[in-house]
Design a protein around this motif. Structure first.
Motif, short mmCIF file in Angstrom:
data_model
loop_
_atom_site.label_atom_id
_atom_site.label_comp_id
_atom_site.label_asym_id
_atom_site.label_seq_id
_atom_site.Cartn_x
_atom_site.Cartn_y
_atom_site.Cartn_z
N TYR A 265 -11.98 -7.44 2.14
CA TYR A 265 -10.86 -6.74 2.14
C TYR A 265 -10.04 -7.77 1.06
CZ TYR A 265 -5.89 -6.54 3.38
OH TYR A 265 -4.57 -6.16 3.12
N PHE A 272 -6.88 -3.94 -6.13
CA PHE A 272 -6.26 -2.95 -6.31
C PHE A 272 -4.89 -2.84 -7.09
CE2 PHE A 272 -3.71 0.48 -4.48
CZ PHE A 272 -4.25 1.51 -4.50
N LEU A 314 -7.13 0.85 2.28
CA LEU A 314 -6.06 0.06 2.59
C LEU A 314 -5.22 0.64 4.01
CD1 LEU A 314 -5.05 -1.26 -0.88
CD2 LEU A 314 -6.38 -2.46 0.74
N HIS A 315 -5.10 1.88 3.63
CA HIS A 315 -4.24 2.63 4.73
C HIS A 315 -5.15 2.45 6.12
CE1 HIS A 315 -0.53 5.11 3.43
NE2 HIS A 315 -0.70 3.98 2.80
N ALA A 318 -4.75 -0.32 8.15
CA ALA A 318 -3.42 -0.42 8.70
C ALA A 318 -3.15 0.36 9.87
CB ALA A 318 -2.32 -0.58 7.74
N SER B 20 6.15 -6.05 11.15
CA SER B 20 6.04 -4.80 9.95
C SER B 20 6.82 -3.83 10.34
CB SER B 20 4.46 -4.51 9.91
OG SER B 20 4.23 -3.20 9.93
N ALA B 22 5.52 -0.81 9.91
CA ALA B 22 4.50 0.37 10.12
C ALA B 22 4.77 1.08 11.16
CB ALA B 22 3.05 -0.07 9.89
N LEU B 116 2.02 15.38 1.63
CA LEU B 116 2.05 13.81 1.53
C LEU B 116 3.15 13.18 1.21
CD1 LEU B 116 -0.16 11.65 1.69
CD2 LEU B 116 -0.73 11.69 -0.69
N PHE B 117 4.03 14.00 0.10
CA PHE B 117 5.14 13.36 -0.23
C PHE B 117 6.26 13.59 0.83
CE2 PHE B 117 2.97 12.36 -3.65
CZ PHE B 117 3.50 11.13 -4.40
N SER B 119 5.56 13.73 4.03
CA SER B 119 5.14 12.51 5.02
C SER B 119 5.71 11.29 4.45
CB SER B 119 3.59 12.64 5.20
OG SER B 119 3.12 11.49 5.63
N CYS B 123 8.38 8.86 6.03
CA CYS B 123 7.90 7.35 6.57
C CYS B 123 8.62 6.19 5.99
CB CYS B 123 6.35 7.16 5.97
SG CYS B 123 5.70 5.95 6.65
N ARG B 127 11.53 3.41 7.84
CA ARG B 127 11.08 2.19 7.55
C ARG B 127 12.06 1.13 6.90
NH1 ARG B 127 5.64 1.66 4.59
NH2 ARG B 127 5.93 -0.33 5.00
N HIS B 202 6.02 2.33 -2.20
CA HIS B 202 6.23 3.87 -1.80
C HIS B 202 7.23 4.59 -2.34
CE1 HIS B 202 3.19 2.13 1.21
NE2 HIS B 202 2.64 3.44 1.27
N LEU B 205 6.35 5.50 -5.97
CA LEU B 205 5.54 6.70 -6.08
C LEU B 205 6.29 8.00 -5.83
CD1 LEU B 205 2.40 6.02 -3.35
CD2 LEU B 205 2.37 5.86 -5.98
N SER B 492 3.25 -6.58 -1.93
CA SER B 492 2.98 -6.13 -0.69
C SER B 492 1.32 -6.66 -0.26
CB SER B 492 2.77 -4.58 -0.56
OG SER B 492 2.02 -4.33 0.37
#
Ligand code: HEM
Lengths: 358, 563
Positions: A265, A272, A314-315, A318, B20, B22, B116-117, B119, B123, B127, B202, B205, B492
């Motif tokens: 990891y 990465f 990596l996701h 998590a 976190s 998440a 995806l975007f 999402s 997200c 957050r 993120h 992106l 990160s």
């Protein structure tokens, strides 16, 4: 033929000699590692089994060490560590040498030979670079010799930093031999200049980071692979199974599954961002060379796939339910994508990047 | 990793909460909706913004990109697609249905990345809010049993508990932990940059995607082939071909012009790589704006000319034989450098010479002439026959022509390929034997047309270069996003977010018991090391007390350490 060209041909043949010599030395290192594993197999340590079968006792008790006695007053307080619940508390194996003196001696010989082979191989790469008077990354042959040099270099750096990585030695040396064998027999290209599209300082930036990322991702992939083996071995033991004698002998000497998992990891996570940078640098270069930053060229596509696959990994780590083995499979898929990008795309697919002579 | 969820909740209480941002993973079964439309919508949204679905979408994205690298793509090379379609007639209809020739603009690929975007945004927004909340709040108080944490240490000291807490606060604050005293303990946290980096990554992106999309809408891209000595001004009519995004406006074209003074290519002369190109250089004189001062510049393959955000790339080159044509009375009716298209790596080239007007035949009537041209920059030598070039440099140029007269068909209204001759309404020139008239010429040589119809002279060779002129707005934004993404990622992945607690209470025997413990988001060897350093610093201020006679190594912290 003018004089400059003559020296260059000389350098090119010196480079070839050095590469072949390094292969010979790697071969010796390979045998020394084998000796290390063989002598190590005679040790009767069996720590993993003991730790796992004697479960409760070892895992649950948290020792709180208190400072006592007037003399120790100024010692720093001792920190006790404890794994997160859910992970097995298994000690690392003793390494290939299995704690035997002879095995350890052979292991040291193997590492010394690897250092020597690395120096010779690096010399070969440098001679090649001098002979073509540019970065030695113009075709797949040059790419391959640089790749294995960097992988071994990274391994030696980790060793020098006293990281517990000697267990990787045998597999690494084997792959390096394979890589060099393929390079010298199938991929060999006479030293030559570059086509104009490759004339750019981005070559130094983009290709050097690409090779570095690949070489280090490779170390991570080896860690992941061994993690999978070791993890099923530990599972088997924990469930009262009885692994075969060979599997037991080899796997019990490896670091604990959790250590291997953490190792790979860390490597993947550390590389990465650099891989992200590599792709961005490539896009900037493509913008300069071909007038578009991103054109879905096969090489670009596979770099992207590799990137997304590592992001997946990596996701996964998590995400509840995906840690451990599932994430490890993703990591191996991701490295597979990198490999395909390196060999497969050059050989099977034609695109703008396929100047790389096969 | 949100490993804190798995740690023994009873003992740790809130210790690991909000370490976190998440999203919490809920077991799939518990989230099946029971209500109507709104319930379903909410369920769908929760699913879409969960980590699990993000993971699946990411995986699909990489899987979906694969076919595009193995099957030829229209966006990359339409010719290759055509050849593929002809060679694989069975799979072609299936591939077409699946949009496999346009993977990256296909409905299904777009669906994956748009989901995806969505999402991602779904997200990021909560957050970010949560993170700001965490920045405003304070690290949670110490859990009951510090011994349960991944790194732990303890000692007994003669200092008062308040003194220990003060010392701990001082030490932690000095190391830039956010710390405060709660009850009998000090709680501290560090490494918020990790979360900030992750959010930045993120968001970057999204910035990248939006700038790519915006760039596509406003971009313009065109090609222009220029023979040495000729020029180009950046207006729509001057382009050979031109593509633009749907929101592009012709006023967006930057005003500038340039002339190609000279093109130079050099090639490997010897060895196995003979003929491989080494350098391409286009020397140009350009001026910015409507009437800027002329400036000289060399455009190379990796080195475009940049004027006012527009880039001029050198992307191909070839030869343009200079041809002159005389009619029967010896009057020159045509003189031009005719660019020919290379068909192999040694620049064997083909093309057409079209004399549209000015020419009168022997009968005095206006007619048009057309010639098919083959050109090799380096001919193998006489006797060695083929019109295939041996080397890309113009070492021994030879031009072969055959001619037609009649109507070129250019007035038919159909667009014509300048490199091809439409001979439907033309007649071949024949030589004395009645064979097709053809001749190979060296520069300076002339081919006579039969029956006093005139002559064609190969005057010399010029080179041409073709340029791609692109304007890609928002690429600056994309680059900014990319750089932010790398830094965000580094933050990160390299920064560890962790908490430290220091509890000091008076034990039953009146001696103060100090306990310190650390918790990170993931297990790390650095955490215990750091805790050791911190403990050391606190310990020097509040050193270990001499032990009472009965003190031993014990399994649990000293009595009274637990509240
Ligand atoms: C465009 C696709 C995406 C890419 C390339 C991507 C990439 C990454 C990467 C490389 C990481 C690793 C950083 C780390 O471990 O700290 C990460 C973390 C994370 N991503 Fe994404 N991501 C994407 C979309 C999403 C989406 C849609 C979500 C929300 C559902 C999301 C939520 C997260 C979270 C919560 C973390 C942090 C995990 C942690 O705290 O360890 N990502 N992402």
């Amino acid at each position: 033929m003018n004089l400059a060209a003559a020296t260059n041909e000389n350098l090119a043949s010196i480079s070839n000699t050095l590469i072949y010599s390094s292969m010979a030395v790697y071969m010796l290192a390979f045998f020394a590692h084998i000796a290390e594993w063989v002598f190590g197999s005679r040790s009767k340590v069996g720590r993993t089994a003991a730790a796992l079968t004697g479960a409760g006792a070892a895992a649950s008790g948290v020792k709180v060490v208190q400072q006592g006695g007037g003399t120790a007053v100024l010692d720093r307080p001792k920190v006790v560590t404890r794994s997160a619940t859910g992970t097995r508390d298994v000690p690392d194996g003793p390494g290939a040498a299995g704690g035997t003196v002879k095995g350890d001696l052979w292991g040291r010989i193997a590492v010394s030979l690897t250092v020597l082979a690395f120096a010779v191989e690096a010399g070969g790469v440098v001679a090649r670079a001098l002979s073509v008077q540019r970065a030695p990354w113009g075709n797949m042959y040059e790419f391959s010799i640089t790749f294995s040099t960097v992988a071994v270099g990274a391994y030696l750096v980790l060793l020098a930093l006293k990281k517990n990585v000697r267990w990787i030695g045998l597999l690494l040396v084997t792959t390096v031999l394979l890589d060099l064998g393929i390079a010298t027999t199938w991929l060999y290209t006479d030293s030559a200049q570059l086509v104009p599209a490759l004339h750019s300082y981005w070559l130094w930036i983009h290709v050097s980071t690409a090779i570095f990322c690949g070489a280090v991702f490779y170390l991570g992939a080896v860690g992941t692979l061994l993690y999978l083996f070791r993890d099923s071995y530990e599972n088997k033991l924990a469930n009262g199974g009885n692994p075969g004698a060979f599997a037991r002998s080899v796997l019990e000497r490896l670091p604990a599954a959790s250590t291997l998992d953490k190792f790979s990891y860390r490597i993947n996570a550390a590389v990465f961002p650099l891989w992200t940078f590599t792709i961005i640098a490539g896009a900037i270069w493509a913008g300069d060379a071909w007038g578009r930053y991103w054109g879905w060229d096969p090489k670009e596509v596979w770099s992207f796939i590799t990137w997304v696959a590592y992001a997946c990994y990596l996701h996964a780590r998590a995400t509840a339910g995906w840690k451990g083995r599932k994430a490890a499979y993703l990591a191996l898929i991701a490295f597979g994508c990198w490999l395909f990008n390196y060999y497969g795309v050059n050989i099977f697919v034609t695109g703008k990047h396929s100047y790389a002579d096969v | 990793m949100s490993n804190t969820n798995t740690t023994d909740e009873r003992d740790l209480g809130e210790a690991g909460a909000q370490l976190s941002t998440a999203p919490r993973e809920e077991p799939a079964s518990s989230s099946v909706p029971a209500m109507g439309v709104i319930g379903w919508a909410r369920w769908f949204w929760r699913q879409l913004t969960s980590m699990r679905v993000a993971l699946i979408l990411l995986f699909l994205l990489s899987l979906g990109a694969v076919p595009g690298s193995l099957i030829p793509q229209n966006s990359v090379d339409e010719l290759k697609v055509q050849t593929f379609k002809e060679a694989h007639t069975t799979v072609t209809p299936i591939y077409e249905k699946l949009q496999f020739f346009d993977v990256y603009s296909s409905v299904w690929f777009s669906a994956i990345y748009i989901l995806l975007f969505v999402s991602l945004i779904g997200c990021i927004v909560p957050r970010t809010g949560q993170f700001i909340g965490q920045l405003r709040g304070r690290p949670p108080g110490a859990p009951k049993k510090l011994t349960r944490l991944p790194a732990y240490t303890t000692w007994r000291t003669d200092a008062e508990p308040e003194q220990v807490r003060e010392a701990a606060l001082a030490v932690l604050r000095k190391r830039r932990f956010r710390s405060h005293a709660v009850d009998d303990a000090v709680a501290a946290e560090k490494g918020y940059l990790r979360e900030a980096g992750n959010l930045m990554f993120h968001i970057a992106l999204i910035v990248m995607l939006v700038s790519f999309a915006g760039g596509q809408l406003f971009k313009s891209e065109g090609g222009k082939l220029i023979v040495e000595g000729d020029g180009f001004a950046n207006t729509l009519t001057q382009y050979d071909d031109f593509k633009s995004g749907s929101l592009f406006d012709t006023d967006d074209l930057a005003p500038f012009s340039f002339t190609l003074d000279d093109f130079k290519g050099t090639y490997e002369r010897s060895g196995p790589q003979r003929g491989t190109p080494r350098t391409y250089e286009a020397r140009v004189t350009y001026s910015e704006g409507a009437d800027g001062a002329p400036q000289k510049r060399i455009i190379r393959v990796n080195d475009p000319l940049v004027v006012d955000g527009t880039k001029v790339y050198l992307n191909a080159h070839g030869y343009a034989p200079v041809i002159s044509v005389k009619d029967g009375r010896g009057k020159e009716v045509y003189r031009s450098a005719v660019p020919l298209l290379p068909i192999d790596s040694n620049v064997t080239s083909t093309g057409a010479i079209k004399v549209m007007d000015g020419y009168k035949g022997v009968d005095g009537k206006k007619t048009q002439l057309g010639f098919q041209a083959f050109f090799v920059p380096t001919f193998a030598g006489s006797g060695q026959g083929t019109m295939f070039s041996q080397f890309p440099g113009a070492d021994y140029p030879v031009l072969a022509l055959n001619g037609y007269h009649g109507s070129l068909g250019v007035d038919s209204g159909l667009p014509q390929n300048v490199y091809q001759l439409d001979t439907a309404k033309m007649k071949e020139f024949k030589d004395a034997n009645g064979d097709k008239l053809k001749q190979r010429m060296r520069p300076g040589e002339t081919m006579k047309l039969p029956d006093g119809a005139g002559s064609v002279t190969f005057e010399g060779v010029e080179e041409w270069a073709s340029f791609q002129i692109t304007r890609q707005p928002a690429s600056g934004w994309a680059l900014t996003g990319a750089v932010a993404a790398v830094f965000g990622l580094a933050g990160s992945l390299f920064i560890q977010r962790r908490r430290v607690w220091v509890r000091a209470v008076r034990g039953a025997d009146g001696v103060t018991v100090v306990e310190m413990a650390g918790l990170g988001r993931s297990e790390s060897t650095r955490l215990p090391e750091e805790l050791g350093d911190l403990a050391d610093a606190v310990h020097t201020v509040t050193p270990t007390a001499p032990p009472p006679a009965s003190e031993q190594l014990s399994e649990e912290p000293a009595e009274g350490a637990e509240k």
